[in-house]
Motif scaffolding. Structure first.
Motif, PDB file in Angstrom:
ATOM      1  N   ASN A 197      23.418  43.780  27.954  1.00  0.00           N
ATOM      2  CA  ASN A 197      22.185  44.311  27.369  1.00  0.00           C
ATOM      3  C   ASN A 197      20.950  44.032  28.227  1.00  0.00           C
ATOM      4  OD1 ASN A 197      22.844  45.416  24.514  1.00  0.00           O
ATOM      5  ND2 ASN A 197      24.036  43.540  24.703  1.00  0.00           N
ATOM      6  N   ASN A 198      21.168  43.516  29.426  1.00  0.00           N
ATOM      7  CA  ASN A 198      20.068  43.223  30.363  1.00  0.00           C
ATOM      8  C   ASN A 198      18.993  42.333  29.735  1.00  0.00           C
ATOM      9  OD1 ASN A 198      21.138  44.800  32.536  1.00  0.00           O
ATOM     10  ND2 ASN A 198      20.520  46.620  31.373  1.00  0.00           N
ATOM     11  N   CYS A 199      19.421  41.302  29.025  1.00  0.00           N
ATOM     12  CA  CYS A 199      18.477  40.356  28.430  1.00  0.00           C
ATOM     13  C   CYS A 199      17.877  39.489  29.530  1.00  0.00           C
ATOM     14  CB  CYS A 199      19.181  39.487  27.394  1.00  0.00           C
ATOM     15  SG  CYS A 199      19.795  40.431  25.980  1.00  0.00           S
ATOM     16  N   ASP A 200      16.702  38.933  29.270  1.00  0.00           N
ATOM     17  CA  ASP A 200      16.057  38.088  30.277  1.00  0.00           C
ATOM     18  C   ASP A 200      15.620  36.734  29.742  1.00  0.00           C
ATOM     19  OD1 ASP A 200      13.959  38.979  28.736  1.00  0.00           O
ATOM     20  OD2 ASP A 200      12.863  39.923  30.378  1.00  0.00           O
ATOM     21  N   CYS A 201      15.941  36.430  28.486  1.00  0.00           N
ATOM     22  CA  CYS A 201      15.674  35.102  27.927  1.00  0.00           C
ATOM     23  C   CYS A 201      16.538  34.912  26.685  1.00  0.00           C
ATOM     24  CB  CYS A 201      14.186  34.910  27.614  1.00  0.00           C
ATOM     25  SG  CYS A 201      13.513  36.039  26.388  1.00  0.00           S
ATOM     26  N   LEU A 202      16.561  33.690  26.179  1.00  0.00           N
ATOM     27  CA  LEU A 202      17.385  33.341  25.024  1.00  0.00           C
ATOM     28  C   LEU A 202      16.519  32.741  23.931  1.00  0.00           C
ATOM     29  CD1 LEU A 202      20.118  31.561  27.100  1.00  0.00           C
ATOM     30  CD2 LEU A 202      20.599  33.479  25.602  1.00  0.00           C
ATOM     31  N   ILE A 203      16.845  33.054  22.681  1.00  0.00           N
ATOM     32  CA  ILE A 203      16.241  32.388  21.527  1.00  0.00           C
ATOM     33  C   ILE A 203      17.400  31.853  20.696  1.00  0.00           C
ATOM     34  CG2 ILE A 203      14.826  32.619  19.461  1.00  0.00           C
ATOM     35  CD1 ILE A 203      13.555  35.099  20.709  1.00  0.00           C
ATOM     36  N   ALA A 204      17.427  30.546  20.463  1.00  0.00           N
ATOM     37  CA  ALA A 204      18.465  29.939  19.634  1.00  0.00           C
ATOM     38  C   ALA A 204      17.861  29.601  18.279  1.00  0.00           C
ATOM     39  CB  ALA A 204      19.005  28.679  20.296  1.00  0.00           C
ATOM     40  N   VAL A 205      18.468  30.094  17.218  1.00  0.00           N
ATOM     41  CA  VAL A 205      17.989  29.816  15.865  1.00  0.00           C
ATOM     42  C   VAL A 205      19.121  29.206  15.067  1.00  0.00           C
ATOM     43  CG1 VAL A 205      17.031  30.785  13.744  1.00  0.00           C
ATOM     44  CG2 VAL A 205      16.365  31.752  15.942  1.00  0.00           C
ATOM     45  N   GLY A 206      18.907  28.006  14.552  1.00  0.00           N
ATOM     46  CA  GLY A 206      19.918  27.368  13.719  1.00  0.00           C
ATOM     47  C   GLY A 206      20.047  25.899  14.001  1.00  0.00           C
ATOM     48  N   GLY A 207      21.207  25.388  13.714  1.00  0.00           N
ATOM     49  CA  GLY A 207      21.487  23.971  13.915  1.00  0.00           C
ATOM     50  C   GLY A 207      22.119  23.725  15.265  1.00  0.00           C
ATOM     51  N   GLY A 208      22.977  22.728  15.327  1.00  0.00           N
ATOM     52  CA  GLY A 208      23.550  22.290  16.586  1.00  0.00           C
ATOM     53  C   GLY A 208      24.411  23.323  17.294  1.00  0.00           C
ATOM     54  N   SER A 209      25.215  24.065  16.567  1.00  0.00           N
ATOM     55  CA  SER A 209      26.123  25.016  17.210  1.00  0.00           C
ATOM     56  C   SER A 209      25.380  26.156  17.906  1.00  0.00           C
ATOM     57  CB  SER A 209      27.135  25.559  16.205  1.00  0.00           C
ATOM     58  OG  SER A 209      27.993  24.515  15.792  1.00  0.00           O
ATOM     59  N   PRO A 210      24.407  26.815  17.253  1.00  0.00           N
ATOM     60  CA  PRO A 210      23.640  27.839  17.977  1.00  0.00           C
ATOM     61  C   PRO A 210      22.863  27.256  19.169  1.00  0.00           C
ATOM     62  CG  PRO A 210      23.371  28.164  15.632  1.00  0.00           C
ATOM     63  CD  PRO A 210      24.087  26.852  15.807  1.00  0.00           C
ATOM     64  N   MET A 211      22.346  26.045  19.005  1.00  0.00           N
ATOM     65  CA  MET A 211      21.613  25.408  20.103  1.00  0.00           C
ATOM     66  C   MET A 211      22.548  25.152  21.292  1.00  0.00           C
ATOM     67  SD  MET A 211      18.519  24.928  18.944  1.00  0.00           S
ATOM     68  CE  MET A 211      17.805  25.133  17.327  1.00  0.00           C
ATOM     69  N   ASP A 212      23.693  24.563  21.014  1.00  0.00           N
ATOM     70  CA  ASP A 212      24.661  24.274  22.078  1.00  0.00           C
ATOM     71  C   ASP A 212      25.164  25.550  22.739  1.00  0.00           C
ATOM     72  OD1 ASP A 212      24.374  21.604  21.528  1.00  0.00           O
ATOM     73  OD2 ASP A 212      26.232  21.439  20.381  1.00  0.00           O
ATOM     74  N   THR A 213      25.422  26.567  21.923  1.00  0.00           N
ATOM     75  CA  THR A 213      25.908  27.832  22.465  1.00  0.00           C
ATOM     76  C   THR A 213      24.857  28.457  23.373  1.00  0.00           C
ATOM     77  OG1 THR A 213      27.275  28.181  20.500  1.00  0.00           O
ATOM     78  CG2 THR A 213      26.825  30.105  21.864  1.00  0.00           C
ATOM     79  N   ALA A 214      23.597  28.481  22.926  1.00  0.00           N
ATOM     80  CA  ALA A 214      22.529  29.070  23.741  1.00  0.00           C
ATOM     81  C   ALA A 214      22.325  28.277  25.036  1.00  0.00           C
ATOM     82  CB  ALA A 214      21.232  29.135  22.945  1.00  0.00           C
ATOM     83  N   LYS A 215      22.377  26.942  24.942  1.00  0.00           N
ATOM     84  CA  LYS A 215      22.236  26.125  26.160  1.00  0.00           C
ATOM     85  C   LYS A 215      23.338  26.441  27.155  1.00  0.00           C
ATOM     86  CE  LYS A 215      21.945  22.159  24.013  1.00  0.00           C
ATOM     87  NZ  LYS A 215      21.879  20.711  23.741  1.00  0.00           N
ATOM     88  N   THR A 216      24.557  26.577  26.657  1.00  0.00           N
ATOM     89  CA  THR A 216      25.681  26.833  27.556  1.00  0.00           C
ATOM     90  C   THR A 216      25.635  28.257  28.101  1.00  0.00           C
ATOM     91  OG1 THR A 216      26.939  25.271  26.215  1.00  0.00           O
ATOM     92  CG2 THR A 216      28.156  26.530  27.832  1.00  0.00           C
ATOM     93  N   ILE A 217      25.214  29.220  27.293  1.00  0.00           N
ATOM     94  CA  ILE A 217      25.015  30.583  27.806  1.00  0.00           C
ATOM     95  C   ILE A 217      23.951  30.550  28.908  1.00  0.00           C
ATOM     96  CG2 ILE A 217      24.130  32.893  27.264  1.00  0.00           C
ATOM     97  CD1 ILE A 217      25.402  32.556  24.460  1.00  0.00           C
ATOM     98  N   GLY A 218      22.861  29.809  28.661  1.00  0.00           N
ATOM     99  CA  GLY A 218      21.809  29.681  29.671  1.00  0.00           C
ATOM    100  C   GLY A 218      22.315  29.061  30.957  1.00  0.00           C
ATOM    101  N   ALA A 219      23.176  28.061  30.838  1.00  0.00           N
ATOM    102  CA  ALA A 219      23.744  27.433  32.028  1.00  0.00           C
ATOM    103  C   ALA A 219      24.631  28.418  32.779  1.00  0.00           C
ATOM    104  CB  ALA A 219      24.529  26.179  31.641  1.00  0.00           C
TER     105      ALA A 219
END
Length: 161
Positions: free
Chosen positions: A102-124
């Motif tokens: 989808n040609n995204c250029d940034c991430l927004i994580a909303v939720g608890g630990g699992s969405p945060m961890d998932t977004a961090k790892t996607i970012g990595a």
């Protein structure tokens, strides 16, 4: 051997502590209203975020204000709501594919630990696309284009344990 490992750990921690002032950390922006996120995205020159969350937060409209505001401000967010407790590497690869397709250029994580961890790892993975997730242990691996929104529900849930 245990004493050597403990000594090594202490030296590593002390060295890291001494390096903190020069490491490329970013000061977090504390906001009190989800509607300010679209302003931050525009200010940073970003155009299309991937919103990483779970189905329950979508189902119970916890993300509605944010999504509606992003749409109203002309920021077409792509929603990845497949996060589950204890996310797997397959989930991260799937989120990365959605980000890239989808040609995204940034991430927004909303939720608890699992969405945060998932977004961090996607970012990595976005920052280091040729590196397997298992080789990404350590610090300073997260894409700096990530916004984290801790939900009140998850904060409350953690406080009652």
């Amino acid at each position: 051997m245990n004493g050597l490992r403990k000594c090594y750990s202490r030296i590593y921690q002390r060295a890291f502590w001494l390096m903190l002032p020069i490491l490329p950390y970013h000061n977090p922006i504390i906001i009190d209203d989800l509607r300010k996120i679209s302003d931050i995205i525009k200010k940073e020159g970003k155009k299309k975020p991937l919103l990483v969350t779970d189905k329950n937060l979508i189902k119970y409209d916890f993300t509605k204000v944010l999504i509606d505001d992003l749409i109203a401000d002309g920021v077409p967010a792509v929603v990845f709501d497949e996060v589950v407790p204890n996310p797997t590497t397959d989930l991260v690869y799937k989120g990365e594919k959605v980000y890239r397709d989808n040609n995204c250029d940034c991430l927004i994580a909303v939720g608890g630990g699992s969405p945060m961890d998932t977004a961090k790892t996607i970012g990595a993975r976005i920052s280091y696309p040729n590196k397997p997730i298992n080789d990404m242990a350590g610090v300073l691996k997260v894409n700096k284009n990530t916004i984290f929104v801790k939900t009140a529900l998850s904060i409350y849930k953690n406080e009652i344990k």
